[in-house]
Write an enzyme that holds these catalytic residues in place. Structure first.
Site, PDB file in Angstrom:
ATOM      1  N   TYR A 197     -43.770  36.423 -22.047  1.00 59.17           N
ATOM      2  CA  TYR A 197     -44.311  36.676 -23.386  1.00 59.17           C
ATOM      3  C   TYR A 197     -44.864  38.099 -23.484  1.00 59.17           C
ATOM      4  CZ  TYR A 197     -43.934  32.049 -25.570  1.00 59.17           C
ATOM      5  OH  TYR A 197     -43.468  30.895 -26.157  1.00 59.17           O
ATOM      6  N   GLU A 200     -37.913  27.792 -20.177  1.00 59.22           N
ATOM      7  CA  GLU A 200     -38.421  28.601 -21.289  1.00 59.22           C
ATOM      8  C   GLU A 200     -37.318  28.821 -22.329  1.00 59.22           C
ATOM      9  OE1 GLU A 200     -41.147  29.792 -22.379  1.00 59.22           O
ATOM     10  OE2 GLU A 200     -42.570  30.160 -20.756  1.00 59.22           O
ATOM     11  N   ASP A 204     -45.483  24.669 -29.312  1.00 60.84           N
ATOM     12  CA  ASP A 204     -46.106  25.610 -28.394  1.00 60.84           C
ATOM     13  C   ASP A 204     -47.588  25.291 -28.209  1.00 60.84           C
ATOM     14  OD1 ASP A 204     -45.716  27.875 -26.676  1.00 60.84           O
ATOM     15  OD2 ASP A 204     -46.890  29.066 -28.080  1.00 60.84           O
ATOM     16  N   TYR A 262     -48.964  38.881 -29.098  1.00 62.65           N
ATOM     17  CA  TYR A 262     -48.427  39.011 -27.748  1.00 62.65           C
ATOM     18  C   TYR A 262     -48.183  40.454 -27.322  1.00 62.65           C
ATOM     19  CZ  TYR A 262     -48.309  34.028 -27.825  1.00 62.65           C
ATOM     20  OH  TYR A 262     -48.712  32.717 -27.893  1.00 62.65           O
ATOM     21  N   CYS A 274     -43.904  32.268 -18.105  1.00 60.91           N
ATOM     22  CA  CYS A 274     -44.523  32.116 -19.419  1.00 60.91           C
ATOM     23  C   CYS A 274     -45.388  33.326 -19.742  1.00 60.91           C
ATOM     24  CB  CYS A 274     -45.352  30.836 -19.469  1.00 60.91           C
ATOM     25  SG  CYS A 274     -46.188  30.577 -21.059  1.00 60.91           S
TER      26      CYS A 274
END
Length: 224
Positions: A138, A209, A44, A166, A134
């Site tokens: 998240y 993803e 990541d 997050y 993305c």
């Protein structure tokens, strides 16, 4: 209905495969194998390097000062996230030098280069549609894993720091800014004629993803 909701409604299987992946469920209940998480952490970070490039490309693609400022905000958020990410890596015994010396794996390359290719060949709306799964995915996952706030997540949860990052205000605000920009771009550059193409970009990014999550699980099974 917002452009984001229209995109999600048009590609529900792709979106749900991403935000409700087994990797995500394992993050939530703490059952995710630590080897999978370590692999994910490294990949990541490498992923974020390429996404920083994509946000820089968004600034290049911008034709107004307001769009350039929005692109700068997205880039700043990514760079801040990279710093936080390295601190999480260090808590897992992964030094910055070790992370940066690791090669990108296949799913990392596939996703990031797809986004960059969309940005190079399309316009600013195309690029933001490729980027948005993305950021907003998240943000949605963070809210889902900490619906009552991070204080409600047990102190010994192995992935509490990740969930805190997050679900926290800073990332949630970055997600709101990205969402607002997407809707603004959609009003200016979107059309019914373009919607099918945008769904294709959005769905592909969401599938990539999901492949990125899966990469971590498969690495753990292989003993990587």
């Amino acid at each position: 209905m917002s452009l984001l909701e229209r995109l999600k409604s048009a590609a529900p299987e792709d979106w749900n495969a991403y935000v409700d992946h087994a990797f995500v469920r394992g993050l939530g209940d703490g059952s995710l194998p630590q080897a999978a998480f370590r692999n994910y952490l490294v990949q990541d970070y490498l992923f974020l390097i390429q996404f920083a490039r994509a946000h820089a490309l968004a600034a290049y693609k911008s034709r107004t000062l307001a769009d350039m400022q929005a692109a700068r905000g997205g880039l700043a958020a990514i760079l801040d996230e990279m710093g936080l990410h390295l601190r999480v890596c260090e808590r897992w015994g992964l030094s910055a030098a070790d992370v940066e010396a690791t090669e990108e794996q296949q799913a990392t390359v596939a996703y990031t280069r797809y986004v960059l290719d969309v940005g190079m060949s399309g316009d600013l709306l195309d690029l933001q549609v490729a980027l948005i799964p993305c950021t907003l995915g998240y943000a949605e996952i963070g809210r889902r894993l900490a619906p009552d706030g991070i204080d409600a997540v047990r102190a010994d949860h192995p992935y509490r720091d990740w969930i805190a990052e997050y679900s926290g205000d800073a990332f949630q605000q970055a997600g709101k800014a990205a969402h607002d920009w997407l809707e603004d771009l959609g009003r200016r550059y979107g059309s019914d004629a373009r919607f099918g193409e945008l769904v294709g970009i959005f769905g592909k990014a969401a599938r990539l993803e999901a492949d990125f999550w899966q990469q971590g699980l498969e690495a753990a099974r292989a003993g990587a």
